[in-house]
Design a protein around this motif. Structure first.
Motif, mmCIF file in Angstrom:
data_model
loop_
_atom_site.group_PDB
_atom_site.id
_atom_site.type_symbol
_atom_site.label_atom_id
_atom_site.label_comp_id
_atom_site.label_asym_id
_atom_site.label_seq_id
_atom_site.Cartn_x
_atom_site.Cartn_y
_atom_site.Cartn_z
ATOM 1 N N ASP A 1 -14.774 11.856 -2.552
ATOM 2 C CA ASP A 1 -15.392 10.563 -2.264
ATOM 3 C C ASP A 1 -16.853 10.657 -2.666
ATOM 4 O O ASP A 1 -17.746 10.748 -1.842
ATOM 5 N N SER B 1 -18.355 6.403 0.192
ATOM 6 C CA SER B 1 -18.004 5.070 0.674
ATOM 7 C C SER B 1 -16.984 5.151 1.811
ATOM 8 O O SER B 1 -16.683 4.152 2.442
ATOM 9 N N SER C 1 -11.763 5.580 -4.576
ATOM 10 C CA SER C 1 -11.478 4.525 -5.557
ATOM 11 C C SER C 1 -10.509 5.054 -6.616
ATOM 12 O O SER C 1 -10.211 6.250 -6.643
ATOM 13 N N GLU D 1 -12.180 7.745 -8.597
ATOM 14 C CA GLU D 1 -12.331 8.977 -7.822
ATOM 15 C C GLU D 1 -10.995 9.708 -7.685
ATOM 16 O O GLU D 1 -10.928 10.926 -7.773
ATOM 17 N N GLU E 1 -4.851 4.030 -10.869
ATOM 18 C CA GLU E 1 -5.324 2.714 -10.425
ATOM 19 C C GLU E 1 -4.194 1.983 -9.677
ATOM 20 O O GLU E 1 -4.427 1.375 -8.630
ATOM 21 N N VAL F 1 -3.782 3.505 -6.204
ATOM 22 C CA VAL F 1 -4.809 3.056 -5.262
ATOM 23 C C VAL F 1 -4.517 1.616 -4.824
ATOM 24 O O VAL F 1 -4.620 1.282 -3.642
ATOM 25 N N SER G 1 -3.940 0.721 -0.856
ATOM 26 C CA SER G 1 -5.191 0.245 -0.268
ATOM 27 C C SER G 1 -4.894 -0.566 0.988
ATOM 28 O O SER G 1 -3.790 -1.074 1.153
ATOM 29 N N ARG H 1 -11.222 -4.260 0.245
ATOM 30 C CA ARG H 1 -11.482 -3.922 -1.156
ATOM 31 C C ARG H 1 -10.666 -2.678 -1.514
ATOM 32 O O ARG H 1 -10.336 -1.866 -0.636
ATOM 33 N N GLY I 1 -9.276 0.782 -2.320
ATOM 34 C CA GLY I 1 -9.750 2.123 -1.971
ATOM 35 C C GLY I 1 -8.782 2.744 -0.992
ATOM 36 O O GLY I 1 -8.170 2.042 -0.202
#
Lengths: 187, 184
Positions: free
Chosen positions: B94, B98, B102, B105, B123, B126, B130, B135, B137
């Protein structure tokens, strides 16, 4: 004969309305946080307090609410709950026909009969794997809630397999990322 | 601060003392074992949300050697070590501090762990794991879940990809078995 048919139709309609009413009353009690959405834990609690045997999680992502939650809101609304209810009742009826001694458990042979009845063609060895995984009380048998879990998992895995088995020969050729996304879709 | 901890001489060999003390506070009904509910109440993410059921269940299944759905002190101690390792990795990857991982990351983290995955794939992962409505992450619980399952699935794939072709041919039943035996 026409009258009796009409009568029967009316009865069905009345019982559907009665059922909807009962579900509505039931849901108001279940939806503890009054969000209008029945979360997974609320659903599990409700089902274990109701007339159905408790449905406990084995894989929560293959849970009932995930199957019926169309909008990915983390639970089911009134209409979707009616679907869950019908689904469980249907499964319970199927389960009962194989659970001859009404013990609440079915053994490997009965599981095989049930799944063969649904159209699955699987080897004895595979049924051994299934029993081992879903017999959480270690009785050599599968309880009703584990039976539902087993059926949901099988159904989801079969659906994802079919998407890749375009020529329907029972074999797939997949890359590493394809394989990962197939399994991640189910878990 | 009045300590209610029992004397340390009660700690069985092989059990981490910190895990022992944590066990006493998590085992709220003092039954000597941890249930899914007790575990869920004990674990929090960096945004103070409780760990999700799936991750808790996965960890109970990993460390409950008795297959009773409950974890004894020894299982719990192993879980404690497991959690410490993942928490350290999570903080390490991380990079922007945050509190969540993400897509970028995660891609870096998995690449450093030796996975060869496309940025698109990480992607998607995630996005799928999430918090709803927030948002994009991944919190710690999802990070642990995804990494553990990825490890297990990769092993399943490698066992079948003996020629290292990057492609495997599987029958229907083999696919079912690979998924069912590994994922619960």
């Amino acid at each position: 004969q026409a009258t009796s048919l009409k009568h029967q139709k009316f009865n069905n309609l009345a019982s559907i309305q009665l059922l909807r009413y009962l579900i509505c009353v039931f849901l108001c009690r279940v939806d503890k946080d009054r969000s209008g959405v029945i979360s997974d834990s609320e659903l599990q609690q409700a089902l274990s307090n109701g007339t159905h045997p408790p449905v406990s999680p084995l894989t929560t992502s293959c849970s009932l609410s995930a199957m019926f939650d169309r909008e990915n809101k983390g639970g089911v609304n009134f209409n979707e709950f009616a679907g869950v209810w019908k689904y469980i009742t249907d499964w319970q009826n199927i389960f009962r026909t194989y659970d001859r001694d009404n013990s609440g458990f079915i053994d490997k042979n009965e599981l095989k009969q049930a799944l063969t009845g649904f159209g699955y063609r699987l080897s004895d060895q595979f049924y051994g794997t299934l029993i081992e995984k879903f017999d959480r009380q270690r009785k050599g048998q599968v309880a009703f809630d584990d039976f539902i879990q087993c059926c949901i998992v099988l159904q989801r895995l079969t659906d994802v397999f079919r998407r890749y088995d375009t020529d329907q020969d029972g074999w797939i050729q997949v890359s590493y990322e394809q394989y990962l996304s197939m399994v991640f879709n189910v878990v | 601060f009045k300590s209610q901890h029992r004397p340390t001489c009660n700690i069985p060999p092989g059990v981490n003392p910190e895990a022992y003390q944590w066990f006493q506070s998590v085992d709220t009904d003092h039954s000597g074992s941890i249930t899914l509910k007790e575990l869920r109440q004990a674990l929090v993410n960096s945004n103070w949300s409780a760990f999700n059921d799936e991750t808790c269940l996965m960890m109970i299944n990993m460390f409950d050697k008795t297959r009773s759905g409950r974890m004894d002190l020894f299982g719990f101690s192993a879980l404690w070590d497991f959690m410490q390792q993942w928490r350290a990795l999570f903080q390490q990857y991380d990079r922007d501090r945050s509190g969540c991982i993400s897509g970028q990351e995660l891609h870096q983290a998995l690449a450093q762990m030796g996975y060869n995955l496309s940025p698109q794939f990480t992607e998607t992962l995630v996005g799928r794991f999430s918090v709803r409505g927030g948002r994009p992450g991944m919190q710690l619980d999802r990070f642990i879940q995804v990494c553990t399952q990825l490890q297990s699935m990769t092993q399943a794939f490698r066992e079948r990809d003996t020629a290292l072709a990057g492609n495997i041919r599987m029958s229907y039943e083999d696919f079912l078995t690979s998924a069912i035996t590994r994922l619960m």
